[in-house]
Design a protein around this motif. Structure first.
Motif, PDB file in Angstrom:
ATOM      1  N   VAL A  14       0.839  -1.199   0.000  1.00  0.00           N
ATOM      2  CA  VAL A  14       0.000   0.000   0.000  1.00  0.00           C
ATOM      3  C   VAL A  14       0.876   1.251   0.000  1.00  0.00           C
ATOM      4  CG1 VAL A  14      -1.611   1.324   1.397  1.00  0.00           C
ATOM      5  CG2 VAL A  14      -1.979  -1.093   1.057  1.00  0.00           C
ATOM      6  N   LEU A  15       1.910   1.256   0.875  1.00  0.00           N
ATOM      7  CA  LEU A  15       2.750   2.452   0.982  1.00  0.00           C
ATOM      8  C   LEU A  15       3.513   2.713  -0.312  1.00  0.00           C
ATOM      9  CD1 LEU A  15       4.130   2.122   4.590  1.00  0.00           C
ATOM     10  CD2 LEU A  15       2.580   3.835   3.719  1.00  0.00           C
ATOM     11  N   SER A  16       4.009   1.639  -0.950  1.00  0.00           N
ATOM     12  CA  SER A  16       4.776   1.903  -2.169  1.00  0.00           C
ATOM     13  C   SER A  16       3.871   2.346  -3.310  1.00  0.00           C
ATOM     14  CB  SER A  16       5.616   0.696  -2.569  1.00  0.00           C
ATOM     15  OG  SER A  16       4.911  -0.470  -2.373  1.00  0.00           O
ATOM     16  N   VAL A  17       2.628   1.807  -3.351  1.00  0.00           N
ATOM     17  CA  VAL A  17       1.699   2.303  -4.383  1.00  0.00           C
ATOM     18  C   VAL A  17       1.388   3.780  -4.143  1.00  0.00           C
ATOM     19  CG1 VAL A  17      -0.674   2.131  -5.183  1.00  0.00           C
ATOM     20  CG2 VAL A  17       0.688   0.092  -4.980  1.00  0.00           C
ATOM     21  N   VAL A  18       1.185   4.143  -2.864  1.00  0.00           N
ATOM     22  CA  VAL A  18       0.911   5.557  -2.562  1.00  0.00           C
ATOM     23  C   VAL A  18       2.091   6.426  -2.960  1.00  0.00           C
ATOM     24  CG1 VAL A  18       0.566   7.192  -0.682  1.00  0.00           C
ATOM     25  CG2 VAL A  18      -0.758   5.115  -0.757  1.00  0.00           C
ATOM     26  N   VAL A  19       3.305   5.951  -2.662  1.00  0.00           N
ATOM     27  CA  VAL A  19       4.498   6.747  -2.986  1.00  0.00           C
ATOM     28  C   VAL A  19       4.601   6.971  -4.489  1.00  0.00           C
ATOM     29  CG1 VAL A  19       7.009   6.640  -3.082  1.00  0.00           C
ATOM     30  CG2 VAL A  19       5.856   6.184  -0.964  1.00  0.00           C
ATOM     31  N   ALA A  21       2.322   6.474  -6.980  1.00  0.00           N
ATOM     32  CA  ALA A  21       1.198   7.192  -7.595  1.00  0.00           C
ATOM     33  C   ALA A  21       1.198   8.661  -7.192  1.00  0.00           C
ATOM     34  CB  ALA A  21      -0.116   6.533  -7.187  1.00  0.00           C
ATOM     35  N   GLY A  22       1.515   8.933  -5.928  1.00  0.00           N
ATOM     36  CA  GLY A  22       1.573  10.318  -5.486  1.00  0.00           C
ATOM     37  C   GLY A  22       2.672  11.094  -6.182  1.00  0.00           C
ATOM     38  N   LEU A  38      -0.379  16.598  -2.581  1.00  0.00           N
ATOM     39  CA  LEU A  38       0.032  15.214  -2.866  1.00  0.00           C
ATOM     40  C   LEU A  38       1.456  14.964  -2.402  1.00  0.00           C
ATOM     41  CD1 LEU A  38      -1.213  14.084  -6.354  1.00  0.00           C
ATOM     42  CD2 LEU A  38      -1.568  13.014  -4.169  1.00  0.00           C
ATOM     43  N   GLY A  41       1.395  13.933   1.018  1.00  0.00           N
ATOM     44  CA  GLY A  41       1.023  12.528   1.121  1.00  0.00           C
ATOM     45  C   GLY A  41       2.190  11.607   0.836  1.00  0.00           C
ATOM     46  N   VAL A  42       2.985  11.958  -0.188  1.00  0.00           N
ATOM     47  CA  VAL A  42       4.154  11.141  -0.514  1.00  0.00           C
ATOM     48  C   VAL A  42       5.133  11.129   0.660  1.00  0.00           C
ATOM     49  CG1 VAL A  42       6.155  10.969  -2.016  1.00  0.00           C
ATOM     50  CG2 VAL A  42       3.956  11.485  -2.981  1.00  0.00           C
ATOM     51  N   ALA A  45       3.858   8.822   3.314  1.00  0.00           N
ATOM     52  CA  ALA A  45       4.015   7.407   2.957  1.00  0.00           C
ATOM     53  C   ALA A  45       5.468   6.972   3.090  1.00  0.00           C
ATOM     54  CB  ALA A  45       3.514   7.174   1.536  1.00  0.00           C
TER      55      ALA A  45
END
Lengths: 200, 109
Positions: A14-19, A21-22, A38, A41-42, A45
């Motif tokens: 989850v964290l790497s997808v957020v990183v 994508a963000g 954003l 957010g990165v 994460a």
């Protein structure tokens, strides 16, 4: 697969997808304010990734310095310079983007190849875990004392430099009455330099 | 597949995430026309480097964690860089009344 490892796996994914994508959103979104939020957010994460790596002190420092200071500073800068302007079109912008995207993908492929093919000396020594904060303090005051002091000098220099660069010229006295002016409010009228070169 | 997944939060996985973050930062640095976005891209690249340092310090240098000390120094330098960069940006904006990177060609020969 135990509950602990699967939880770690889910958190990591989850964290790497957020990183990723963000980060893509920061670069690609057209509204700069969305990009700034954003970016926060990165940073959060990335702090979560640090927690997964048993580094609670650095995660806290990341949240305080990146989210609390740098991101807020960027938001202030956007507030100060946010003028909607239609950017002048430049020739073959799309070609430029595609070529630089190819270069970046090539760099990514190179890095991925290095990561996958290098025989890392795993597993290393056992991680210290919760002792990490104390260990960082020992490092900072013994073998990394000189970089630590240099960092404080660097921060002082950056502070003075930022003040000097961003300071505005203000009037010392009111033009009409000759009394001392309120320094905070009156800015000396000054036409921006270099405007004439821009128009040409 | 399960075997592959169970080994995923490994050194290589962290390095891959860091590499992707760094490459996105490089692309943004080259292609942004807004000067504030250029500063944001630099922060993204610094974060990618930090993830690298932290992953190595956790997996390969677990007892001395020198990578974490270096990450703290990188965070310090990033804070100083952001402050000075935004001050330069403000003074550029006062002099040119734009934040378009294509118009900052004062030193171009």
């Amino acid at each position: 697969m135990t509950i602990a490892t699967s939880t770690e796996l889910i958190c990591f994914l989850v964290l790497s997808v957020v990183v990723v994508a963000g980060a893509l959103g920061v670069v690609l979104l057209s509204n700069i304010v969305y990009s700034a939020f954003l970016l926060g957010g990165v940073f959060m994460a990335v702090a979560g990734l640090y927690l997964l790596l048993n580094a609670s002190f650095v995660a806290a420092a990341q949240v305080m310095i990146y989210v609390g200071a740098i991101n807020v500073l960027i938001l202030f800068a956007i507030m100060l310079v946010n003028k909607r302007e239609d950017l002048k079109a430049i020739a073959n912008l799309t070609t430029r983007r595609i070529v630089s995207g190819g270069v970046c993908l090539g760099l990514l492929a190179l890095l991925v190849r290095v990561v996958v093919t290098t025989p890392w000396s795993l597993p290393g020594p056992a991680a210290v875990g919760e002792e990490a904060t104390a260990r960082i303090g020992e490092h900072l005051f013994t073998d990394y004392l000189l970089p630590f002091e240099l960092a404080s000098v660097l921060l002082l220099m950056a502070m003075i430099g930022a003040i000097v660069l961003a300071r505005r010229d203000v009037l010392a006295a009111d033009v009409v009455t000759g009394e001392a002016a309120d320094q905070g409010l009156i800015e000396k009228a000054r036409t921006p330099l270099l405007l004439e070169r821009r128009s040409s | 597949m399960i075997d592959l997944l169970s080994t995923i939060p490994s050194l290589q996985a962290y390095l891959l995430v860091a590499a992707m973050l760094f490459c996105i930062g490089v692309w943004g640095l080259i292609n942004s026309r807004n000067a504030v976005r250029v500063l944001m891209s630099i922060e993204l690249m610094l974060n990618g480097v930090n993830i690298n340092l932290m992953a190595f310090s956790s997996y390969i240098d677990g007892d001395l964690i020198r990578g974490q000390v270096f990450a703290v120094f990188v965070i310090t330098v990033a804070a100083a860089e952001a402050a000075v960069g935004l001050a330069i940006l403000l003074s550029l904006y006062r002099n040119r009344v734009t934040v378009d990177m294509e118009q900052f060609n004062l030193l171009r020969w």
